[in-house]
Design a protein around this motif. Sequence first.
Motif, short mmCIF file in Angstrom:
data_model
loop_
_atom_site.label_atom_id
_atom_site.label_comp_id
_atom_site.label_asym_id
_atom_site.label_seq_id
_atom_site.Cartn_x
_atom_site.Cartn_y
_atom_site.Cartn_z
N LEU A 297 -6.43 1.71 -1.47
CA LEU A 297 -5.26 1.03 -0.59
C LEU A 297 -3.81 1.04 -1.12
O LEU A 297 -3.06 1.33 -0.54
CB LEU A 297 -5.75 -0.40 -0.34
N TYR A 298 -3.99 0.85 -2.38
CA TYR A 298 -2.67 1.19 -3.17
C TYR A 298 -2.01 2.32 -2.93
O TYR A 298 -0.84 2.45 -2.55
CB TYR A 298 -3.05 0.81 -4.55
N TYR A 299 -2.89 3.44 -3.16
CA TYR A 299 -2.29 4.80 -2.90
C TYR A 299 -1.74 4.82 -1.36
O TYR A 299 -0.65 5.48 -0.95
CB TYR A 299 -3.22 5.70 -3.08
N LEU A 300 -2.66 4.30 -0.42
CA LEU A 300 -2.08 4.31 0.81
C LEU A 300 -0.73 3.66 1.28
O LEU A 300 -0.06 3.96 1.92
CB LEU A 300 -3.01 3.82 1.83
N LEU A 301 -0.74 2.41 0.62
CA LEU A 301 0.39 1.43 0.75
C LEU A 301 1.62 2.08 0.45
O LEU A 301 2.70 1.91 0.94
CB LEU A 301 0.22 0.04 0.24
N TYR A 302 1.51 2.47 -0.90
CA TYR A 302 2.79 2.97 -1.72
C TYR A 302 2.96 4.54 -1.25
O TYR A 302 4.38 4.60 -1.17
CB TYR A 302 2.41 2.87 -3.27
N TYR A 303 2.29 5.26 -1.52
CA TYR A 303 2.59 6.89 -1.36
C TYR A 303 2.53 7.20 -0.01
O TYR A 303 3.26 8.27 0.44
CB TYR A 303 1.73 7.60 -2.06
N VAL A 304 1.69 6.60 0.97
CA VAL A 304 1.49 7.21 2.50
C VAL A 304 2.47 6.32 3.32
O VAL A 304 3.31 6.88 4.04
CB VAL A 304 0.05 7.22 2.97
N ILE A 305 2.01 5.12 3.51
CA ILE A 305 2.64 4.22 4.46
C ILE A 305 4.20 3.90 4.07
O ILE A 305 5.01 3.82 4.78
CB ILE A 305 1.83 3.10 4.82
N GLY A 306 4.32 3.57 2.70
CA GLY A 306 5.49 2.96 2.09
C GLY A 306 5.80 1.72 2.69
O GLY A 306 6.71 1.25 3.07
N TYR A 307 4.73 0.86 2.77
CA TYR A 307 4.83 -0.50 3.59
C TYR A 307 5.73 -1.65 2.43
O TYR A 307 5.83 -1.67 1.57
CB TYR A 307 3.43 -1.11 3.10
N ARG A 308 6.93 -1.77 3.25
CA ARG A 308 7.89 -2.72 3.04
C ARG A 308 8.35 -2.26 1.62
O ARG A 308 8.85 -3.09 0.91
CB ARG A 308 7.47 -3.85 2.62
N LYS A 309 8.22 -0.77 1.29
CA LYS A 309 8.88 -0.45 -0.02
C LYS A 309 10.30 -0.67 -0.14
O LYS A 309 10.65 -0.82 -1.37
CB LYS A 309 8.53 1.17 -0.07
N PHE B 75 2.62 -3.28 -6.16
CA PHE B 75 1.86 -2.83 -5.17
C PHE B 75 0.34 -2.37 -5.51
O PHE B 75 -0.64 -2.77 -4.51
CB PHE B 75 2.26 -1.62 -4.52
N LEU B 76 -0.07 -2.27 -6.64
CA LEU B 76 -1.53 -2.19 -7.16
C LEU B 76 -1.96 -3.55 -7.02
O LEU B 76 -3.01 -3.77 -6.56
CB LEU B 76 -1.47 -1.51 -8.56
N TYR B 77 -1.14 -4.58 -7.49
CA TYR B 77 -1.56 -6.24 -7.63
C TYR B 77 -2.02 -6.60 -6.04
O TYR B 77 -2.84 -7.25 -5.94
CB TYR B 77 -0.92 -6.79 -8.54
N LEU B 78 -1.03 -6.29 -5.31
CA LEU B 78 -0.92 -6.60 -3.79
C LEU B 78 -2.13 -5.92 -3.24
O LEU B 78 -3.09 -6.98 -2.51
CB LEU B 78 0.18 -6.04 -3.05
N ALA B 79 -2.68 -4.84 -3.51
CA ALA B 79 -4.00 -4.26 -2.98
C ALA B 79 -4.93 -5.00 -3.57
O ALA B 79 -5.87 -5.40 -2.73
CB ALA B 79 -4.18 -2.89 -3.31
N GLU B 80 -5.26 -5.17 -4.86
CA GLU B 80 -6.09 -6.09 -5.48
C GLU B 80 -6.08 -7.47 -5.03
O GLU B 80 -7.39 -7.95 -4.60
CB GLU B 80 -5.98 -6.12 -7.12
N LEU B 81 -5.10 -8.05 -4.48
CA LEU B 81 -5.00 -9.53 -4.07
C LEU B 81 -5.79 -9.54 -2.63
O LEU B 81 -6.35 -10.45 -2.37
CB LEU B 81 -3.53 -9.90 -3.95
N ILE B 82 -5.28 -8.39 -1.98
CA ILE B 82 -5.96 -8.42 -0.74
C ILE B 82 -7.37 -8.45 -0.54
O ILE B 82 -8.01 -9.12 0.24
CB ILE B 82 -5.41 -7.05 0.14
N PHE B 83 -8.02 -7.55 -1.37
CA PHE B 83 -9.63 -7.35 -1.46
C PHE B 83 -10.08 -8.74 -2.42
O PHE B 83 -11.16 -9.35 -1.95
CB PHE B 83 -10.06 -6.38 -2.19
N HIS C 178 7.70 -9.94 0.61
CA HIS C 178 8.16 -10.96 1.44
C HIS C 178 9.81 -10.98 1.64
O HIS C 178 10.39 -10.76 0.51
CB HIS C 178 7.81 -12.42 0.81
N LYS C 179 10.25 -11.15 2.79
CA LYS C 179 11.64 -10.98 3.06
C LYS C 179 12.30 -12.47 2.76
O LYS C 179 12.58 -13.17 3.47
CB LYS C 179 12.01 -10.73 4.50
N ARG C 180 12.41 -12.66 1.48
CA ARG C 180 12.61 -14.06 0.99
C ARG C 180 14.17 -14.36 1.02
O ARG C 180 14.37 -15.54 1.42
CB ARG C 180 12.43 -14.09 -0.43
N TRP C 181 15.03 -13.29 0.95
CA TRP C 181 16.68 -13.62 1.32
C TRP C 181 16.94 -13.27 2.36
O TRP C 181 18.10 -12.43 2.47
CB TRP C 181 17.17 -13.10 -0.01
#
Length: 290
Positions: free
Chosen positions: A32-44, A71-79, A282-285
């Motif tokens: 999931l990390y590779y997908l979020l970071y390298y493929v989708i670029g989720y909120r990068k 991003f790696l920790y985010l993927a782990e957190l989701i699971f 998170h869009k904190r600001w």
Amino acid sequence: MIKRGIAHVGVFFLYLLSLLPLPLLFFFARLLYYLLYYVIGYRKKVVRQNLTHSFPEKSAAEIKAIEKKFFLYLAELIFEIIKMTSISKAETLKRVKFSGLEQLEVHFKNGESVLACTGHYGNWELGTLALGLNISAKTMVIFKPISNKVFGKWFDYARTKYGNIFIAMRQTLRGMAAYKNEPTLLCFASDQSPTREETKYFVDFLHQPTAALLGVEKIAKSTKRPIYYFKVKVVKKGYYHIEVLPMCLDPEKMPEFGITDLHFKFLENIIKEQPQYWLWSHKRWKFKPE
């Protein structure tokens, strides 16, 4: 109707997934990390901007290194959160250890209620689940409900299956009134973003003016409840230590906004130690002082 049916299928799939052991789920997290970071670029873009503004002293290479770890920790957190659906009491207690809870028990034995502050740092969800298994008082958590009712019901089950009570943010006072005759621990993830209408005060946080919710401060002053900060530390993959720190034991004596400034300072210091474990996506600001 179709969307509701798809949501039910999704929840059933999440339950089946939760039955797998965490080491296997962490393998899926790597994918999931590779997908979020390298493929989708989720909120990068959001993550990099947040990190750059928060750590102006760091180089571009240092920012990128934290970004990847996040991003790696985010993927782990989701699971890990998915695993909460079926995680046993024994495994919960094994994975989350506390120190300093005896301070709270002194208050509870005296019939006093307490406020708890933390942030969206580490696995705050698993930490809250474990907390209810470790203290004598009822654990009450203030939260923002999920808009999708099917997924919201699934998440509520995972959060409350060991007795914790979750109270929608707008029902905080009503929820407190329902348990006014017994000691409780009322928990806040105090780094949530207020709406534009709720924005009354900006705190200096990570080098930026940051809109702050004032709920903790208002409730502490009106009820005279002492406040403790729950400092989360990631020990290793899937394991956490939470230290209970006295933050403000006499809220009446604090100046206006003093409690709000204080809990943001606690969180800032924790983030600086291991920045990858805060919720940078998170869009904190979103809001700036006018």
